[in-house]
Design an enzyme around this catalytic site. Sequence first.
Site, PDB file in Angstrom:
ATOM      1  N   ARG A 163      37.637  39.879  44.851  1.00  0.00           N
ATOM      2  CA  ARG A 163      36.409  40.001  44.071  1.00  0.00           C
ATOM      3  C   ARG A 163      35.616  38.707  44.179  1.00  0.00           C
ATOM      4  O   ARG A 163      36.154  37.617  43.960  1.00  0.00           O
ATOM      5  CB  ARG A 163      36.715  40.273  42.605  1.00  0.00           C
ATOM      6  CG  ARG A 163      35.430  40.250  41.785  1.00  0.00           C
ATOM      7  CD  ARG A 163      35.625  40.692  40.402  1.00  0.00           C
ATOM      8  NE  ARG A 163      36.263  39.676  39.592  1.00  0.00           N
ATOM      9  CZ  ARG A 163      36.645  39.894  38.341  1.00  0.00           C
ATOM     10  NH1 ARG A 163      36.496  41.082  37.815  1.00  0.00           N
ATOM     11  NH2 ARG A 163      37.195  38.932  37.641  1.00  0.00           N
ATOM     12  N   CYS A 209      40.486  49.087  38.114  1.00  0.00           N
ATOM     13  CA  CYS A 209      41.233  47.821  38.079  1.00  0.00           C
ATOM     14  C   CYS A 209      41.152  47.136  36.715  1.00  0.00           C
ATOM     15  O   CYS A 209      41.604  46.016  36.560  1.00  0.00           O
ATOM     16  CB  CYS A 209      40.750  46.872  39.170  1.00  0.00           C
ATOM     17  SG  CYS A 209      39.037  46.355  38.960  1.00  0.00           S
ATOM     18  N   HIS A 215      40.285  37.382  28.774  1.00  0.00           N
ATOM     19  CA  HIS A 215      40.980  36.817  29.941  1.00  0.00           C
ATOM     20  C   HIS A 215      42.225  36.019  29.582  1.00  0.00           C
ATOM     21  O   HIS A 215      43.128  35.883  30.403  1.00  0.00           O
ATOM     22  CB  HIS A 215      40.008  36.005  30.789  1.00  0.00           C
ATOM     23  CG  HIS A 215      39.112  36.900  31.591  1.00  0.00           C
ATOM     24  ND1 HIS A 215      37.848  37.226  31.199  1.00  0.00           N
ATOM     25  CD2 HIS A 215      39.359  37.598  32.723  1.00  0.00           C
ATOM     26  CE1 HIS A 215      37.327  38.070  32.066  1.00  0.00           C
ATOM     27  NE2 HIS A 215      38.217  38.298  33.007  1.00  0.00           N
ATOM     28  N   ARG A 254      41.156  38.146  41.251  1.00  0.00           N
ATOM     29  CA  ARG A 254      40.135  37.463  40.443  1.00  0.00           C
ATOM     30  C   ARG A 254      39.992  36.033  40.971  1.00  0.00           C
ATOM     31  O   ARG A 254      40.667  35.125  40.519  1.00  0.00           O
ATOM     32  CB  ARG A 254      40.555  37.408  38.976  1.00  0.00           C
ATOM     33  CG  ARG A 254      40.492  38.730  38.244  1.00  0.00           C
ATOM     34  CD  ARG A 254      40.786  38.517  36.766  1.00  0.00           C
ATOM     35  NE  ARG A 254      40.450  39.677  35.966  1.00  0.00           N
ATOM     36  CZ  ARG A 254      41.299  40.645  35.631  1.00  0.00           C
ATOM     37  NH1 ARG A 254      42.552  40.585  36.037  1.00  0.00           N
ATOM     38  NH2 ARG A 254      40.906  41.665  34.895  1.00  0.00           N
ATOM     39  N   ASN A 308      37.464  46.966  31.478  1.00  0.00           N
ATOM     40  CA  ASN A 308      37.349  45.979  30.384  1.00  0.00           C
ATOM     41  C   ASN A 308      35.880  45.773  30.033  1.00  0.00           C
ATOM     42  O   ASN A 308      35.482  45.813  28.871  1.00  0.00           O
ATOM     43  CB  ASN A 308      37.963  44.644  30.794  1.00  0.00           C
ATOM     44  CG  ASN A 308      39.373  44.806  31.302  1.00  0.00           C
ATOM     45  OD1 ASN A 308      40.045  45.750  30.927  1.00  0.00           O
ATOM     46  ND2 ASN A 308      39.815  43.904  32.159  1.00  0.00           N
ATOM     47  N   GLU A 311      31.235  48.325  36.252  1.00  0.00           N
ATOM     48  CA  GLU A 311      31.583  47.848  34.909  1.00  0.00           C
ATOM     49  C   GLU A 311      30.369  47.829  33.994  1.00  0.00           C
ATOM     50  O   GLU A 311      30.467  47.528  32.817  1.00  0.00           O
ATOM     51  CB  GLU A 311      32.292  46.496  34.955  1.00  0.00           C
ATOM     52  CG  GLU A 311      31.746  45.512  35.952  1.00  0.00           C
ATOM     53  CD  GLU A 311      32.656  44.302  36.182  1.00  0.00           C
ATOM     54  OE1 GLU A 311      33.694  44.162  35.521  1.00  0.00           O
ATOM     55  OE2 GLU A 311      32.284  43.476  37.025  1.00  0.00           O
TER      56      GLU A 311
HETATM   57  C1  PEP Z   1      37.000  44.531  34.134  1.00  0.00           C
HETATM   58  O1  PEP Z   1      35.946  44.176  33.610  1.00  0.00           O
HETATM   59  O2  PEP Z   1      37.597  45.563  33.814  1.00  0.00           O
HETATM   60  C2  PEP Z   1      37.625  43.724  35.188  1.00  0.00           C
HETATM   61  C3  PEP Z   1      38.633  44.193  35.885  1.00  0.00           C
HETATM   62  O3  PEP Z   1      37.155  42.468  35.399  1.00  0.00           O
HETATM   63  P1  PEP Z   1      37.396  41.235  34.387  1.00  0.00           P
HETATM   64  O4  PEP Z   1      38.425  41.670  33.389  1.00  0.00           O
HETATM   65  O5  PEP Z   1      37.859  40.088  35.195  1.00  0.00           O
HETATM   66  O6  PEP Z   1      36.050  41.028  33.794  1.00  0.00           O
HETATM   67 MG    MG Z   2      34.786  42.605  34.470  1.00  0.00          MG
END
Ligand code: PEP
Ligand code: MG
Length: 592
Positions: free
Chosen positions: A351, A520, A205, A315, A472, A449
């Site tokens: 989200r 995303c 992040h 986010r 991610n 995810e």
């Molecule tokens: C992800 O996991 O790809 C996502 C978009 O959420 P974050 O990166 O905030 O965990």
């Molecule tokens: Mg995520």
Amino acid sequence: MTAADTRSALPPIGQHRRQLQGVPASPGVARGRWTRIERPPLPAPMRIRPDQQDAEVRRLQDAAAAVAKASTALAGRVHEAGHEGEAEIFAAHAAIAEDPELLDDAARRIRGEATDGIGAIAAAARTVADSLAALDDELLRSRATDVLDVAENIARRLAGFGSADAGLHEAAIVIGRDLPPSLTASLPRDRLLGIALEGSSPTAHAAILARAYGIASVVGVPDLLAVLEAAGSDVELLMDGSTGLVVVDPDPSDLARFAQRDADVRAGRERDAAEATQPAATRDGALVTLLANIGAPSESTDAVRLGAAGVGLFRTEFLFLERSRPPSEDEQAEAYSSVARAFAPHAITIRLLDVGGDKPIPYLQRAPEANPFLGVRALRLARHEPDLFITQLRACYRAAIHGRVKVMAPMVADAADVDILLDLDARARRELVKRGDAIGEMELGVMLEIPSAILVADSYFSRIRFASIGTNDLVQYTLAVDRGNPNLERYRDALHPSVLRLIRYAVEAAARAGIELSVCGEMAGDPVEALALIGLGVRSLSMGPSNLAAVRRAIRGVDLETVSSAALVSQTAVSPAEVRSRFAAITQRGES
Ligand code: PEP
Ligand code: MG
């Protein structure tokens, strides 16, 4: 010593010159002095025995005195540097650290509640902050944050973390082993020149935020801390967030190269804005919707300017970090409404809170976990803190009056998690109807995810309106690769055939159920990887606004037929490297 004396005492430029190669994390170049900022999480408060209480009160008083002293010294330095307003803030911090009311209350808690100094000062400060926050006077209300800040500094001293002076008081490149997202979000952007980290990865992040802020960032830089400690705090750094290069103590030729790169980056940004209205369509006419990922309402303007047709991921957890309690329903409704208004008539996708993992929030006071990424994270928290989510959903319904609002739950694993989402939603709606509040219509969806959520998608897709793949975490959980660990670059590849197969599976399940599907995760914002997604059948991509232009260009340079057949064979490729070179070649052909 005058400024001129200080300069003549510096080593000549280039004396400690070193080039370090890290991993590119956020484009742009930066030049400046460095400062190390790190804030390890505080340990959870502990209970203490009656015979330890007097000593704990003394420890608390000593820590508070040390914070007062450090804040006074800092106020002096900041004043000398000409920042009058900030000097006053630090002088006020010194006064708070000496405030007898605050310290007496904390001492009472150590004796009466048998909690240690860390727990006592946090609780005492929260009481003061809550009463300040309830006042009408704007200035006094804003002091609540200062009280909590000082209390945290005292707690850090108690935990043995040393100086409270960890802020960014002058413009600098911030370096560290890692940077927690809450700390990244709280750094003053006018003084944050760049971020260079020895650890972390481009999908952690810290890097996501750096991209959102347009701050150059390089991660996974080997030996960065040791090299800089040895070179001293007076040396300059150059860093290039597109190539991952960090130059310590540059020489004149480095500086000339840097100036050229800087000019190129600026020209590139102008070109990006100029192309914002071009459709993201392949040469053979397949249209792709490009959306923005944002972490705060203030990021909407850039996203709209760069041509985002809505928000694919808001986010919201960044609204919840770095504070003493969650934002109120009104505060959230205002934040979400302002984003809905900025993008109307396009949809925004909010989200629900995704805390835990690398984003702990201290006021939830959850017990530390051995594996937070595999722990009570995101929607899993709803069982323990349902009101957090219900309040957030109420705020979303209120924002839906001002534009098209979609809401998605993070970390959904299966149909039972969808039951939880629908139940929270029904409760929020019931409460608003009972209150007689005006509400808009909202579409509900999930993030994909966790691999299980994709593999059993048919069991719940018919009950939701859309899904968005968070690559991610999908990469992290499919390949067992911690998204923050810099030693796993060889394993961390979104183009791994296993990930591609899961994505294709999700595309097919969404088509069967007739629901929308987008991506995303950071994969959507990488021009090469985005082409693989389009080849797999994805038609909606959401990314940091600074990536929109490059992805749009990549799409406009290729034929759908080419990327589709490349995606088909890639699903059975032997390695991600094979897939990457295939799509890199297609991207290059498109650009030339
Ligand atoms: C992800 O996991 O790809 C996502 C978009 O959420 P974050 O990166 O905030 O965990
Ligand atoms: Mg995520």
